[in-house]
Structure formats: C-alpha cells, structure tokens
Design a protein around this motif. Structure first.
Motif, short mmCIF file in Angstrom:
data_model
loop_
_atom_site.label_atom_id
_atom_site.label_comp_id
_atom_site.label_asym_id
_atom_site.label_seq_id
_atom_site.Cartn_x
_atom_site.Cartn_y
_atom_site.Cartn_z
N MET A 76 -5.63 7.69 2.43
CA MET A 76 -6.45 8.89 1.74
C MET A 76 -7.59 8.79 1.05
SD MET A 76 -2.65 10.99 0.70
CE MET A 76 -3.36 13.14 0.86
N LYS A 128 0.77 -0.67 0.42
CA LYS A 128 -0.11 -0.20 0.16
C LYS A 128 0.97 1.12 0.04
CE LYS A 128 -4.28 -1.66 2.02
NZ LYS A 128 -5.13 -1.57 1.41
N THR A 129 0.57 2.67 -0.75
CA THR A 129 0.87 3.78 -0.71
C THR A 129 0.13 4.19 0.07
OG1 THR A 129 -0.08 4.33 -2.40
CG2 THR A 129 2.18 3.41 -3.32
N ALA A 130 0.61 5.83 1.13
CA ALA A 130 -0.22 6.68 0.99
C ALA A 130 -1.42 6.90 0.98
CB ALA A 130 0.45 7.99 1.45
N SER A 131 -1.63 7.14 -0.37
CA SER A 131 -2.83 7.25 -1.45
C SER A 131 -3.89 6.47 -1.20
CB SER A 131 -2.87 7.52 -2.74
OG SER A 131 -2.19 5.82 -3.42
#
Length: 293
Positions: free
Chosen positions: A210, A204-207
C-alpha cells in the motif's frame, strides 16, 4: 636357463600390468567419490526431470546407485584404500622399499587423485552413468563390510541428505541465474523480479503493498481538467487517478487516464463530469469490531 628367464619376464610383465590396473582402479574410485558424492539427490532429481535429454539418461542411471549415499561412499573408499594399500606390495617386488614408497605416492597422487578428480569434476555425470553397473558389483562385493559401517553413519549422522534451499537462499540462486548477474544465466530481469516477489509473499503484509495516503496523487472532484491539471496527470504517469471529496483522505473513486484523451484542456471540464469509477474498499479489523460492538 631360457625357461627361467622367460618365467621371470612373464612375472615382471604381469606385475607391471597389476600395478597399472591398481593405479587406474584407485583413480577411478577417487574420481567417482568426488563425482558421485558432489551431486546431491535433489540435484540429480532436477537433472533427471528437467535437464538435457542426454543428462536425463545419465541422472536416471545414477540415482538408484547413489540413493544410499553412505553405502556408496563406504564402498568407494574401501575399494580405493584396498588399491592404495596393495600397490606398494607389488612395487616392493620390483624396486627397493624406499623406491616402492616414492613410486606409489607419485603414481597415486598424479594418476590416482589429481587427474581422475579433475576429470570427474567436469564429466562426473557421464562417467558415473557409464560405470554404474560396475559400481553395483563393487557394492555387492564390499557389502559385508560397507553395509554395517553405512548403517552406523546413518544412525550417527542421519540418512537424509536432502539439500533443499531456504527461501533466502533460493532467492539468491534465482538472482544469480539472471542474465544481469554476468554468470551466463538465462532469466531476464522481469522474471527474476517476479520469482523473487513470489518467494517474499509469506513475509509481506498488506501494508507493504500500500501507498500512504499522504504520498498518493489524487485530484479534487471539484477541480477542472485544464491544461495544468492535464499536464500534471501526464507527468505522474499513472493509469488510474484517485478522486477525493473535500479532503485527500476521502477517496470516492478513480478516473482512467485513457478516458481523458477525448477531453480538451481549453474546455476546462470539471472532474465530476468525467466517468468516476468506484473502487473496492476494506476496513481494518479493529474498525470492524468497533462497528459491530
């Protein structure tokens, strides 16, 4: 004549005993082959460290024996083959050649394969731990033949049989252990969700964590906390509500929903008169570079 008859009876009884022992020995080797080899070293280590007290003792006894899996496999198969090959020899002295083949096949199929493997599939851990000293003796007896073959297998197939799960497989395993899967698992839905989320962190990424600003519920700092606004905040059900100035993308802080409990909708208190908490911000890398250069 009586002495000769007695000798024949003794020899017949001895051959029957040998036949029974060979069938039992072949069955034991066949069952141990399935029972001991069906569990990987990882499974045994898990049971030895976190299983039931009795299972821990069983696993600790078995682990040193099955550490070299190719050696134990060759030993069990050699012993099983020797017993199966010796059985028709003794049966041939009692019945005809055809009868010896039929009886040996029947005995080995029923008492040397089906029943032992069925029992060892269910109680392989306990049986393996019980006969572990006997298996050690067999390893030393068959060592001159079994060891060279096992080394060849190690060179060709490799000696590392560590059956570790990949992340996706481990996630599926956790889901199957959930009590919602209907398989008798003890993990709750929240526990499986937390474990699965932890396994997905590296992908996973921060996006992913969010919410797009267009889908965010926020209120204007100049809005009034009247009955309609209070009902809207209550309907959204968020514990924190972002506050923006002039446009929704310009978030300046947030208010806690619990702080609104003391506010009366009839007073129509402006949002700016409520305690607005600052929120941490971060900039994208390219924006930071633009600011620096």
């Amino acid at each position: 004549m009586a002495v000769e008859h007695t000798c024949c009876g003794t020899e017949f009884f001895l051959q029957i005993v040998i036949i029974v022992l060979l069938v039992l020995f072949a069955g034991l080797m066949s069952g141990l082959t399935l029972g001991l080899m069906s569990m990987s070293l990882v499974d045994l280590e898990v049971v030895a460290k976190s299983g039931k007290p009795k299972d821990r003792k069983y696993a600790e006894r078995i682990l040193p024996v099955v550490r070299n899996q190719h050696l134990i496999l060759c030993t069990l198969l050699i012993c099983n083959a020797a017993a199966m090959e010796a059985l028709p020899i003794f049966l041939d002295k009692l019945v005809s050649a055809l009868g010896a083949v039929l009886i040996s096949v029947t005995l080995l199929l029923l008492f040397g394969e089906i029943i032992p493997q069925s029992v060892c599939t269910r109680y392989g851990l306990a049986i393996g731990a019980t006969v572990a000293p006997f298996v050690r003796i067999l390893i030393w007896i068959c060592f001159p033949v079994a060891y060279p073959i096992s080394k060849i297998l190690d060179c060709v197939l490799g000696n590392g049989h560590v059956a570790l799960f990949r992340r996706a497989e481990l996630k599926t395993l956790v889901n199957l252990h959930g009590n919602e899967a209907g398989k008798g698992g003890e993990l709750t839905h929240d526990e499986t969700t937390i474990i699965a989320g932890a396994l997905e962190l590296t992908e996973k990424t921060a996006s992913h964590a969010m919410t797009p600003i267009s889908q965010t519920f926020a209120i204007d700092i100049n809005a009034k906390l009247d009955r309609d606004m209070m009902n809207l905040i209550l309907e959204k059900g968020h514990s924190r509500v972002p506050v923006y100035y002039e446009q929704p993308s310009n978030i300046i802080g947030l208010i806690l929903a619990k702080n609104l409990l003391t506010i009366h909708p009839e007073d129509e208190t402006p949002v700016k008169n409520v305690t607005i908490r600052r929120i941490p911000r971060f900039l994208l890398i390219n924006h930071v570079l633009q600011l620096i250069f």
